[in-house]
Design an enzyme around this catalytic site. Structure first.
Site: not given
Ligand code: NAP
Length: 495
Positions: A177, A252, A286, A385
């Protein structure tokens, strides 16, 4: 109104198809806001079919010799190599990273698939001495079963391949997905495996909302493991739901990656590294450098160098090879980043940028100025973040102060130190709380043969890539072969 763009279906049990009455959504070019492709908004019933196909295909695939599975991967890698230019362009058009990085995304995919193909001839177990005579002990690796792979948009071919190639070589079957806004990139990935001859049901592709079909996949009891890359909020949700089914969930997640720049650093080298780390992929890696922890002795000098260099840094059409930074990936991304910039303006000193770019090509897409804030450690922009082209610069007085600041965040993915002092470099390897530490290089630049992942809120302890990927996607079976022809009791039979 009929869609103006090409329509794609789901790939289930080896066939592309559009379920009757399916709703659709479109992916959008963030540089122009033009629609790119149309995809099925899959339902829970479609997930059910995809998982059923993957489950049915599992026995034959797991018994296919791993080197044969590797052959299929090599064919997929070759096909992707042949169409690298075309797929790289799709990455840039659909996600917005500059063309060099779009091609790099595809190259990373190729590298990883080839690396994993080789694992088909390794996938080592161990032989271990027994405490008893005439007894042989070993471990073998076995596949887990049906794996749900849920991926983000920022590496729209590489991350799906990191998961698919590792899962398939290990003998698992997969339902992918992908992120909704880069579904065409993911579809290109599926195509190369299809054309390489992946058997029906071994690899399935469902598109649609993470909150609906992602959730259904994670909760499906036939799915034995989930490999998820994305943000912390979705990751936590996936972890909790997966835990209900006692399944392995590999996460992750995000980062707030620091570069510590010491007073003895090679400043021109560090300049290029910080620039690439902070503004490459519009800061949407990331591992992006989101904090520059700058020694007070070189603070003014380096900030001045950064400002001068940014004057020559171009933001614009990501398909133009001369462009340094393209748009951010979507309207949602732009909105979120601009909100953080407003937060920054209140709590820190705006050094550079801090706005949406306007005029010419900028009016058509989601273009933001590369932004630098001078801030204290502890502000929101230095802790959360942002996932955009926003760098927080924090002044520190020495190495210990730098490490304290670097570590005092919720994340721990990548980290870097620029120094010419070898002792200090090795201390940093020990001291930095992160899954990855670079010495005299930016926080970005993963290589597929090495493990990738982070500590703290960046994940839950697993690693992707390298041989660690095989650990993620296999179970270890311990085998005892007793050839003594008598009952031997471990711990009880004394010599
Ligand atoms: P995201 O919003 O968390 O989405 C990631 C994927 O999860 C998408 O496919 C999304 O589907 C799906 N999803 C969303 N909510 C879900 C739920 N409740 N259950 C199951 N699936 C769900 O992340 P993103 O915005 O795509 O990516 C940015 C984030 O990824 C950043 O935080 C970045 O740091 C992180 N990231 C981490 C790594 C790493 O290796 N550590 C690498 C790359 C990116 P939809 O697209 O349909 O919403």
């Amino acid at each position: 109104m009929a869609s103006q763009v090409e329509e794609f279906g789901l790939f289930i049990d080896g066939k592309w198809g559009t379920p009757t009455g399916a709703k659709r959504f479109e992916t959008i070019n963030p540089a122009t806001r033009e629609p790119i492709a149309s995809f099925v908004a899959a339902t829970v019933a479609d997930v059910d079919r995809a998982v059923a196909a993957a489950q049915a295909a599992f026995p034959a695939w797991r018994s296919t010799p791993a080197p044969k599975r590797g052959d299929l991967l090599l064919t997929a890698a070759r096909l992707l190599k042949e169409r690298k230019a075309q797929v790289g362009r799709i990455v840039t058009r659909e996600m917005g990273k500059v063309i060099g990085e779009g091609l790099g995304d595809v190259q990373e995919s190729i590298d990883f698939i080839e690396y994993m193909a080789g694992e088909g001839r390794r996938m080592f177990g161990e032989t271990v001495p027994s405490e008893l005579r005439r007894k042989f002990c070993l471990t073998v690796r076995q596949p887990k079963g049906v794996i749900a792979c849920i991926t983000p948009w920022n590496f729209p071919t590489a991350i799906p391949n990191w998961k698919i190639a590792a899962a398939l070589i290990s003998g698992n079957t997969v339902v992918l997905k992908p992120a909704s806004n880069t579904a065409l990139c993911a579809r290109e990935v599926i195509r190369v495996y299809e054309e390489a001859g992946v058997p029906p049901g071994v690899l399935n592709f469902v598109t649609g909302s993470g909150a609906v079909i992602g959730k259904a996949l994670v909760e499906d009891p036939r799915v034995r493991a989930v490999s998820f890359t994305g943000g912390v909020d979705a990751g936590r949700d996936v972890y909790v739901r997966g835990a209900q089914g006692l399944k392995m969930v590999h996460l992750e997640l995000g980062g707030k990656n620091p570069v510590i720049l010491m007073e003895d650093a090679d400043l021109p080298l560090a300049l290029e590294g910080v620039l690439f780390g902070a503004f490459g992929t519009s800061g949407q890696r990331c591992t992006a450098t989101s904090r520059l922890i700058l020694h007070e002795k070189v603070y003014d000098e380096f900030l001045g160098m950064l400002t001068d260099r940014l004057d020559r840094f171009t933001v614009g059409d990501p398909l133009d090879p001369k462009t340094g930074m393209g748009p951010v990936a979507s309207a949602d991304q732009e909105k979120k980043i601009l909100e953080y910039i407003e937060v920054g303006k209140k709590e820190a000193k705006l050094h550079r940028g801090g706005e949406k770019l306007t005029g010419g090509v900028y009016d058509r897409g989601y273009f933001l100025a590369p932004t630098i804030f001078e801030t204290q450690h502890g502000t929101r922009i230095s802790q959360e973040e942002i996932f955009g082209p926003v760098l927080s610069v924090i002044r520190v007085k020495d190495y210990d102060d730098g490490v304290r600041v670097a570590n005092d965040v919720a994340y721990g993915l990548s980290s870097s130190i620029y120094t010419r002092d070898v002792n200090r470099a090795f201390r940093a390897i020990e001291d930095l709380e992160a899954g990855i530490t670079y010495i005299n290089a930016p926080t970005i630049g993963a290589e597929v043969q090495l493990p990738f992942g982070g500590v703290k809120n960046t994940g839950n302890g697993g690693r992707e890539a390298g041989t660690a990927a095989i650990e993620e996607f296999t179970e270890v079976k311990t085998v005892f072969v007793d050839f003594s022809a008598k009952l031997q009791k471990a711990q009880i039979d004394a010599e």
